[in-house]
Design an enzyme around this catalytic site. Sequence first.
Site, PDB file in Angstrom:
ATOM      1  N   LYS A  22       6.611  -4.839   9.778  1.00  0.00           N
ATOM      2  CA  LYS A  22       7.063  -4.016   8.644  1.00  0.00           C
ATOM      3  C   LYS A  22       5.895  -3.219   8.066  1.00  0.00           C
ATOM      4  CE  LYS A  22       4.938  -6.633   5.283  1.00  0.00           C
ATOM      5  NZ  LYS A  22       3.763  -6.222   4.531  1.00  0.00           N
ATOM      6  N   ASP A 147       7.140 -13.145   2.293  1.00  0.00           N
ATOM      7  CA  ASP A 147       7.714 -12.030   3.060  1.00  0.00           C
ATOM      8  C   ASP A 147       8.795 -12.483   4.044  1.00  0.00           C
ATOM      9  OD1 ASP A 147       6.066 -10.220   1.863  1.00  0.00           O
ATOM     10  OD2 ASP A 147       4.752  -9.910   3.598  1.00  0.00           O
TER      11      ASP A 147
HETATM   12  O1  C5P Z   1       3.727 -16.319   0.147  1.00  0.00           O
HETATM   13  P1  C5P Z   1       2.564 -16.261   1.051  1.00  0.00           P
HETATM   14  O2  C5P Z   1       2.189 -17.609   1.597  1.00  0.00           O
HETATM   15  O3  C5P Z   1       2.695 -15.255   2.132  1.00  0.00           O
HETATM   16  O4  C5P Z   1       1.361 -15.769   0.159  1.00  0.00           O
HETATM   17  C1  C5P Z   1       0.010 -15.909   0.556  1.00  0.00           C
HETATM   18  C2  C5P Z   1      -0.874 -15.816  -0.665  1.00  0.00           C
HETATM   19  O5  C5P Z   1      -0.889 -14.458  -1.154  1.00  0.00           O
HETATM   20  C3  C5P Z   1      -0.442 -16.648  -1.853  1.00  0.00           C
HETATM   21  O6  C5P Z   1      -0.940 -17.951  -1.778  1.00  0.00           O
HETATM   22  C4  C5P Z   1      -1.049 -15.884  -3.015  1.00  0.00           C
HETATM   23  O7  C5P Z   1      -2.428 -16.159  -3.122  1.00  0.00           O
HETATM   24  C5  C5P Z   1      -0.904 -14.437  -2.567  1.00  0.00           C
HETATM   25  N1  C5P Z   1       0.334 -13.818  -3.071  1.00  0.00           N
HETATM   26  C6  C5P Z   1       0.434 -13.499  -4.405  1.00  0.00           C
HETATM   27  N2  C5P Z   1       1.593 -12.947  -4.879  1.00  0.00           N
HETATM   28  C7  C5P Z   1       2.621 -12.681  -4.049  1.00  0.00           C
HETATM   29  C8  C5P Z   1       2.533 -12.992  -2.684  1.00  0.00           C
HETATM   30  C9  C5P Z   1       1.368 -13.558  -2.219  1.00  0.00           C
HETATM   31  O8  C5P Z   1      -0.500 -13.719  -5.189  1.00  0.00           O
HETATM   32  N3  C5P Z   1       3.722 -12.126  -4.531  1.00  0.00           N
END
Ligand code: C5P
Length: 305
Positions: A22, A147
Amino acid sequence: MKLVPSSIQPTSRHYFVHSYAKINLTLDVLGKRADGYHELATIMQTVDLFDTLHFSITDDEEVHLSCTKRELNTPTNLVVRAAEALRQHLGIRQGLCIELQKQVPMAAGLGGGSSNAAVTLLALTDWWQLPLTSTDLLPIAASLGSDVPFFLFAGLAYCTGRGEHVKPLAPYIPSNMLWLLLLKPAISVSTPAVFKALPASDYTDDTHSRAIKTALLNKKPLPVEDLHNGLERNVLLLYPEVEQARAALLNAGAPLVRLSGSGPTLFAPFSDLASAAEVHAKLHGQYEVYLTHPIFPSSLGRKFI
Ligand code: C5P
């Protein structure tokens, strides 16, 4: 209460599926939340750049992964975690082998790992004829990453919360975005590090994402000033390689360049293939570049044998 299948009934011996990448057309960071995540409004679009997954059943009760990128062959790979989470959810013990042919650059802002996880949930549900809808899969997807829920729907969507609230939008490709040139600078960027380093002065409300959503819904040209990524200014500042790559794209003739997600991949939209191919030819060899286009996968490119 879900009906737990007493035995798995695969529709075929082998199951192949494409897992698309994406880009983020917009990414408004609204602020930091108490749980450490950031509140977002973002518009995501799948592009015709994909990994391929192959599933087959094994005689044991394990989930095996074999990936063309050796560093991804770990039990913590999102693909394994997705398969384990689904098996646990339904109390399934059937073992399986997943082969993952990686083509989408990793840790690149293109959602490759998240897409692999969502496609694993969808593929196993379909292949094993499990009594689950995409909506049923949402909580499992959200537990795997912010995501991942988007990729259960793919295409074009407006996402909020930490990214996990997905509102699919009617398929539409703006005329100046028929072709997309992606450039992946030769560095890896950590998403947590990018969010952690973001100053509050880069927070916005959801104005940009809503303006682009309205233009997409009304099938109007996209207001360029609203193709905004709140992480971009700081990523360009912190990673000179990304700033250099951006300058190279602009110098080669790209009319517009934006960061995808937390980067480092940049995308440049074009209205015609000849212009996109000209810029691609100038940068190919010097940079990792992909000439692609938006895609609305109707069947996730599934192939049965
Ligand atoms: O959700 P995911 O594991 O992909 O996110 C990875 C990291 O990116 C999270 O631990 C956080 O530090 C950051 N993040 C964030 N806000 C979001 C998505 C991700 O701060 N909306």
